[in-house]
Scaffold this active site. Structure first.
Site, short mmCIF file in Angstrom:
data_model
loop_
_atom_site.label_atom_id
_atom_site.label_comp_id
_atom_site.label_asym_id
_atom_site.label_seq_id
_atom_site.Cartn_x
_atom_site.Cartn_y
_atom_site.Cartn_z
N ARG A 1 -42.38 38.91 -10.43
CA ARG A 1 -41.95 38.89 -10.18
C ARG A 1 -42.50 38.34 -8.97
O ARG A 1 -41.76 38.96 -7.82
CB ARG A 1 -42.33 41.09 -9.99
CG ARG A 1 -41.70 41.34 -11.04
CD ARG A 1 -41.90 42.60 -10.97
NE ARG A 1 -43.46 43.10 -11.53
CZ ARG A 1 -43.82 43.37 -12.54
NH1 ARG A 1 -42.71 43.74 -13.42
NH2 ARG A 1 -44.92 44.04 -12.88
N GLU B 1 -58.49 43.31 -19.65
CA GLU B 1 -59.05 44.84 -20.95
C GLU B 1 -59.01 44.44 -22.11
O GLU B 1 -60.79 44.41 -22.83
CB GLU B 1 -58.17 46.36 -20.82
CG GLU B 1 -58.41 47.57 -21.29
CD GLU B 1 -57.85 48.66 -21.17
OE1 GLU B 1 -58.08 49.84 -20.98
OE2 GLU B 1 -56.70 48.13 -20.34
#
Lengths: 176, 176
Positions: free
Chosen positions: B63, B100
């Site tokens: 994006r 994560e």
């Protein structure tokens, strides 16, 4: 900058055997790096699109995004993303298509409200045309009209133009 | 169009529980769809970047590409892609970073010749900042300077700004 007819071949670099042996990859990195090249590309698209009523520009993930917003801004209209599965949130519409081995799927958001709108499809490169044709079917299946498609580079030997039922604007055509 | 201060919150739509439960996804689809919204976003970036010498805009896949070429055109400079592995041809430079769970890698082309250049990093959204920080390290490791970063949406509660050793321009900040 003045209107200019540049040689886009100078802004496309060939990389043999990428992403796999036997493939000559046509990279638009040099075009992106050049303000003059990009200006000329968008100007050429605009000139060739003159007289065609357009409401939206749809960019195909990922390199289509490099041109969809820029051209939309030049035309004074909005844009939208056509993406692979799992990337767009909300309610989606899907279109699957065949690849050399296996298949792939494109998605758009129902929120994009494409019904009744005239949409330009844009990507960096046209090869076999499978992705572009699927994107066109996806938009048309939602009630949009796709009067024209646009790419920076066309690999003419792969015949992509023949599977797309609309004119295709290409700034640089390679026959090999 | 005249200079305008619009409420960018009107152009960002929240989707709860995407891409996984507990995540509120902030989607810029409505911004893309609006010529006025996009014009205002690029204008705001330009205003906030005034006085900063820049040679290139680097967009982070995917994006970021929606804004990198458009802002580069507005600033009259070139752009480049920062991509995931396997996408860019030629000799590459890599930068890995922790997620994560697991890790990810960003790449740029050596051909991009970033050494000694002042580069604006841009993406649609700043969350934990891991990707933006890795992109910055990658460019700096190649001898570039990154005086500033820019995003449309910042999720301030995730503290991304604190891991990036440069000012970050954000058009719309969410605290939740």
């Amino acid at each position: 900058m003045p209107v200019s007819n540049i040689d886009f071949n100078e802004y496309v670099k060939g990389y043999p055997n990428f992403p796999k042996p036997g493939i000559l990859f046509r990279d638009i990195g040099p075009l992106l790096a050049s303000a003059k090249g990009m200006y000329s590309a968008i100007e050429q698209f605009e000139v060739q699109l003159s007289g065609i009523k357009l409401d939206l520009v749809a960019g195909i993930e990922s390199r289509g995004f490099l041109f969809s917003t820029l051209l939309a801004a030049r035309l004074g209209i909005g844009s939208m993303m056509i993406r692979k599965p799992g990337k767009l949130p909300g309610q989606l519409v899907h279109q699957s298509y065949d690849l050399e081995y296996g298949s792939a799927t494109l998605t758009i958001q129902k929120d994009a409200q494409v019904a009744g709108r005239s949409i330009l499809l844009i990507d960096d490169l046209l090869a076999t045309g499978g992705t572009m044709a699927a994107a066109k079917s996806l938009l048309q299946g939602c009630g949009a009209v796709v009067p024209v498609c646009a790419v920076v580079v066309e690999l003419a030997a792969l015949g992509g133009r023949t599977v797309i039922d609309a004119p295709v604007i290409a700034l640089q055509v390679y026959d090999d």
